[in-house]
Design a protein around this motif. Structure first.
Motif, short mmCIF file in Angstrom:
data_model
loop_
_atom_site.label_atom_id
_atom_site.label_comp_id
_atom_site.label_asym_id
_atom_site.label_seq_id
_atom_site.Cartn_x
_atom_site.Cartn_y
_atom_site.Cartn_z
N ALA A 112 -4.81 9.73 -7.37
CA ALA A 112 -5.93 8.79 -7.36
C ALA A 112 -5.88 7.93 -6.11
O ALA A 112 -4.82 7.71 -5.52
N VAL A 113 -7.03 7.43 -5.69
CA VAL A 113 -7.09 6.46 -4.59
C VAL A 113 -6.58 5.13 -5.13
O VAL A 113 -7.03 4.66 -6.18
N THR A 114 -5.63 4.51 -4.43
CA THR A 114 -5.04 3.26 -4.89
C THR A 114 -5.55 2.10 -4.04
O THR A 114 -5.57 2.17 -2.81
N ILE A 115 -5.97 1.03 -4.71
CA ILE A 115 -6.54 -0.14 -4.05
C ILE A 115 -5.74 -1.37 -4.46
O ILE A 115 -5.56 -1.64 -5.65
N ALA A 116 -5.26 -2.15 -3.49
CA ALA A 116 -4.62 -3.43 -3.76
C ALA A 116 -5.68 -4.53 -3.64
O ALA A 116 -6.32 -4.65 -2.60
N LYS A 117 -5.85 -5.30 -4.69
CA LYS A 117 -6.80 -6.42 -4.71
C LYS A 117 -5.97 -7.70 -4.69
O LYS A 117 -5.28 -8.02 -5.65
N ILE A 118 -6.03 -8.42 -3.57
CA ILE A 118 -5.05 -9.47 -3.30
C ILE A 118 -5.69 -10.85 -3.21
O ILE A 118 -6.62 -11.07 -2.43
N GLN A 119 -5.18 -11.76 -4.00
CA GLN A 119 -5.53 -13.17 -3.89
C GLN A 119 -4.23 -13.98 -3.74
O GLN A 119 -3.16 -13.52 -4.14
N GLY A 120 -4.32 -15.14 -3.15
CA GLY A 120 -3.13 -15.96 -3.00
C GLY A 120 -2.09 -15.31 -2.11
O GLY A 120 -2.41 -14.66 -1.11
N LYS A 121 -0.84 -15.45 -2.50
CA LYS A 121 0.27 -14.99 -1.66
C LYS A 121 0.76 -13.61 -2.06
O LYS A 121 0.83 -13.28 -3.23
N ALA A 122 1.10 -12.83 -1.04
CA ALA A 122 1.79 -11.54 -1.23
C ALA A 122 3.03 -11.61 -0.34
O ALA A 122 2.94 -11.52 0.88
N ILE A 123 4.18 -11.80 -0.96
CA ILE A 123 5.41 -12.07 -0.23
C ILE A 123 6.45 -11.00 -0.53
O ILE A 123 6.60 -10.57 -1.68
N GLY A 124 7.16 -10.56 0.48
CA GLY A 124 8.26 -9.62 0.29
C GLY A 124 7.85 -8.37 -0.47
O GLY A 124 7.05 -7.55 0.01
N ALA A 125 8.38 -8.20 -1.67
CA ALA A 125 8.06 -7.04 -2.50
C ALA A 125 6.57 -6.95 -2.79
O ALA A 125 6.03 -5.85 -2.95
N GLY A 126 5.89 -8.11 -2.85
CA GLY A 126 4.45 -8.09 -3.06
C GLY A 126 3.71 -7.42 -1.92
O GLY A 126 2.77 -6.64 -2.13
N LEU A 127 4.15 -7.68 -0.69
CA LEU A 127 3.56 -7.03 0.47
C LEU A 127 3.89 -5.54 0.46
O LEU A 127 3.06 -4.70 0.82
N ALA A 128 5.10 -5.19 0.02
CA ALA A 128 5.48 -3.78 -0.05
C ALA A 128 4.58 -3.02 -1.02
O ALA A 128 4.13 -1.91 -0.72
N LEU A 129 4.31 -3.58 -2.17
CA LEU A 129 3.43 -2.93 -3.15
C LEU A 129 2.03 -2.77 -2.58
O LEU A 129 1.39 -1.74 -2.77
N ALA A 130 1.54 -3.79 -1.88
CA ALA A 130 0.20 -3.72 -1.29
C ALA A 130 0.13 -2.64 -0.22
O ALA A 130 -0.82 -1.85 -0.18
N LEU A 131 1.14 -2.58 0.66
CA LEU A 131 1.13 -1.60 1.74
C LEU A 131 1.25 -0.17 1.23
O LEU A 131 0.83 0.77 1.91
N ALA A 132 1.78 0.00 0.03
CA ALA A 132 1.88 1.34 -0.55
C ALA A 132 0.52 1.88 -0.97
O ALA A 132 0.37 3.09 -1.16
N CYS A 133 -0.48 1.00 -1.10
CA CYS A 133 -1.81 1.41 -1.54
C CYS A 133 -2.63 1.97 -0.38
O CYS A 133 -2.43 1.62 0.78
#
Length: 279
Positions: A112-133
């Motif tokens: 499936a196409v993966t989309i990260a929907k981001i509000q507020g802060k994405a720090i460390g592991a949060g940025l890693a999860l977003a970049l994986a999308c």
């Protein structure tokens, strides 16, 4: 409901740290620990894996988001300390790190196409999860940060470093990592950390606007195209050593844990917060 079973259309599943909701061919996956800023724990990784590992061909899009004001404030440092107390050699950290890499690879490699929907802060592991999308959309208030080096940690979680180098470029990645500074949404857009920035009030609608044309695409063509893109983007990362992430993180944390115990004569200093502090 069996927690490891596919999620039928129109159903919801609330695990302890992750909430899922199926809307037709779209699966919404929400990190659901807002009281900790959605800090990532081993349980979070296990639950994400239980959702992502099933090859449900009827899911066309996965939207990853975070409950509360922030997308994800990083790894749960309190859990890191607990794991090190149980095994000062870093065995628990290695297991957690292996799970992190498995989850991020599952996000990137999902049909499936993966989309990260981001509000507020994405720090460390949060940025890693977003970049994986595959796609990343952020509110104007979104910000990003990699404070690992300032905390005495390597940038080694879930294959974050090779993804950052590939998406952002080596020169800018060095500056982001070495300074540990925050990046606002507009700069993130210019660096391709985000592909679109919208007002926070319009984040849900803008995500839907992305989803609509994707789910209209012929299924086979969509799957093959994503597979091709993953193959071509993987080519520049042939020297990817992210398989060593868990070992590197465990070695550094175990070493610092030993030094802390030695300096404090056996009384470890526990972190006061669940996640990365501002340093």
């Amino acid at each position: 409901m069996n927690d490891s079973a596919p999620i039928a259309p129109g159903t919801r599943r609330r695990l302890s740290t992750v909430h899922t909701e199926r809307q037709g061919p779209v699966l919404h996956v929400t990190l659901n620990r807002p009281e900790t800023g959605n800090a990532v724990t081993e349980t979070t990784l296990d639950e994400l894996w239980s959702v992502l590992a099933w090859p449900d061909e009827t899911v066309r899009v996965i939207v990853l988001s975070g409950a509360g004001p922030d997308f994800c404030l990083g790894g749960d440092r309190e859990e890191f300390s607990t794991l090190l107390d149980k095994d000062p050699t870093g065995g628990g950290i290695r297991i957690s790190g292996a799970k992190a890499r498995r989850v991020c690879e599952a996000i990137t490699g999902h049909h499936a196409v993966t989309i990260a929907k981001i509000q507020g802060k994405a720090i460390g592991a949060g940025l890693a999860l977003a970049l994986a999308c595959d796609l990343r959309i952020g509110a104007e208030t979104a910000s990003f940060r990699l404070p690992e080096l300032a905390l005495g940690l390597p940038t080694a979680w879930g294959g974050l470093l090779p993804r950052l180098l590939h998406e952002v470029g080596a020169a800018r990645a060095r500056e982001i990592i070495l300074t540990s500074r925050a990046i606002d949404a507009e700069e993130a857009l210019s660096l391709s950390i985000l592909q679109r920035v919208v007002p926070e009030a319009g984040l849900d609608q803008a995500t839907t606007d992305w989803v609509k044309p994707i789910i209209r695409r012929p299924d086979a063509a969509l799957r093959v195209t994503k597979t091709l893109m993953n193959a071509y983007t993987a080519a520049p990362r042939l020297a990817d050593t992210s398989a060593l992430d868990a070992e590197l993180m465990a070695s550094v944390l175990a070493g610092s844990h030993y030094a802390r115990h030695r300096d404090a004569e056996g009384s470890p200093v526990r972190p006061r917060r669940h996640v990365h502090p501002d340093v």
